[in-house]
Enzyme design. Structure first.
Site, PDB file in Angstrom:
ATOM      1  NE  ARG A 159      -4.251  -1.552   0.442  1.00  0.00           N
ATOM      2  CZ  ARG A 159      -4.582  -2.505  -0.429  1.00  0.00           C
ATOM      3  NH1 ARG A 159      -3.847  -2.728  -1.495  1.00  0.00           N
ATOM      4  NH2 ARG A 159      -5.662  -3.233  -0.238  1.00  0.00           N
ATOM      5  CG  HIS A 191      -3.981  -0.150  -6.314  1.00  0.00           C
ATOM      6  ND1 HIS A 191      -4.116   0.342  -5.044  1.00  0.00           N
ATOM      7  CD2 HIS A 191      -4.125  -1.489  -6.196  1.00  0.00           C
ATOM      8  CE1 HIS A 191      -4.340  -0.653  -4.193  1.00  0.00           C
ATOM      9  NE2 HIS A 191      -4.354  -1.766  -4.869  1.00  0.00           N
TER      10      HIS A 191
HETATM   11  C1  GLV Z   1      -5.877  -4.593  -3.888  1.00  0.00           C
HETATM   12  O1  GLV Z   1      -5.030  -3.822  -3.613  1.00  0.00           O
HETATM   13  C2  GLV Z   1      -6.396  -5.589  -3.022  1.00  0.00           C
HETATM   14  O2  GLV Z   1      -6.347  -5.409  -1.785  1.00  0.00           O
HETATM   15  O3  GLV Z   1      -6.874  -6.618  -3.531  1.00  0.00           O
END
Ligand code: GLV
Length: 308
Positions: free
Chosen positions: A223, A271
């Site tokens: 993250r 992401h």
């Molecule tokens: C994405 O970041 C997830 O948590 O699947």
């Protein structure tokens, strides 16, 4: 006995199709078309609605549509309702592809070649054998283990670091904060696959970078808040870090003009490393619902005290 889905709508339509095929007896609804809230037993969400407890009086299970749950305010999910992370194989498979791509890109100097191409420079770089490039994975859960299995094929010496002990064939495993310096000192390419918790927030900081071999590189698929941006940029500037592949940022999307966008030593993706795959995720959710009905242990159940 209804399932309510509240996340990406395009993929939600696929979820609906798979549910209709595989569990025709189980009504499936897409947010915000919730029908009678008293019918909702199972909620699948990326970010759940605020007032879950009062809105859905008969809720029995809450699923995070992703592998992570830090985006959930778990205090809003009543303690007696299990919160379940998505341990479906599609997330793992896509994560394995991405981390393999990132590790190989760093191992084979792709950032330098991209830079050279922009400058019309034709200049070879000495190739380092994989057996002399050590790869360290932080976080040895479902994803970390799947990544390590695939990386074995390339011949990198592999290391893993985890909160609790793990035993993985062909991988030198370390457990707990005391062992972190030893692990870091041997990680030429460091991959962060940790969950975001109070303990791991800011873990990718100046102290950590200083413990890596000089010129190491980083892959962050955890993250954004794992990374202390100022420390990271300073480590790139000093050469302590030679490059990084980042799939996460803080905030997301990354702000306009942020230094990561144009930094020549950073490869940035939005992401997008892995994605829940509706096909396999529906099977996973149906399996967890069955287990729950039979009163069994639930794979992926979040330990609220641990935060993942
Ligand atoms: C994405 O970041 C997830 O948590 O699947």
């Amino acid at each position: 006995m209804t399932v309510l889905y509240k996340a990406n709508m395009v993929r939600g339509a696929e979820w609906a199709t798979f549910f209709a095929e595989r569990a025709p007896h189980l009504p499936f609804r897409l947010w915000p078309d919730i029908g009678d809230p008293a019918d909702i037993r199972y909620l699948v969400a990326w970010v759940p609605p605020d007032d879950i407890a009062t809105t859905f009086p008969n809720l029995e299970l809450v699923f995070s549509v992703g592998a992570g749950v830090d985006q959930f305010d778990a205090t809003k999910v009543p303690a007696h309702i299990p919160l379940v992370r998505m341990l479906e194989p599609g997330i793992a498979e896509t994560m394995v592809e991405y981390v393999t791509m990132a590790v190989l890109a760093l191992h084979r100097d792709l950032l330098h070649f991209i830079d050279q191409q922009k400058q019309q420079l034709w200049r070879e770089i000495r190739i380092k054998p994989a057996k002399r490039r050590r790869v360290g994975i932080m976080g040895l859960g479902q994803l970390g283990q799947a990544v390590l299995e695939r990386l074995k094929a390339f011949g990198f010496p592999l290391l893993g670091w985890n909160r609790s002990p793990r035993d993985i064939e062909g991988v030198t495993c370390y457990a707990g904060p005391d062992t972190l310096p030893d692990f870091l000192a041997q990680s030429d390419i460091l991959v962060c696959l940790l969950p975001l918790t109070d303990e791991t927030r800011g873990i990718l900081n100046a102290d950590l970078f200083a413990r890596l071999p000089h010129g190491a590189s980083l892959v962050n698929v955890g993250r954004g808040p794992h990374l202390v941006e100022a420390d990271f940029l300073a480590a790139l500037d000093s050469g302590a870090l030679s490059g990084a592949v980042l799939d996460v940022a803080d905030p997301e999307p990354l702000t306009e003009g942020h230094p990561f966008w144009s930094h020549p030593r950073i490869l940035l993706t939005p992401h997008n490393a892995s994605m829940t795959t509706p096909d396999t995720a529906v099977d996973y959710v149906l399996d967890v619902i069955d287990r729950h009905r039979r009163g069994e242990e639930l794979p992926g159940r979040v330990d609220r005290s641990r935060g993942y």
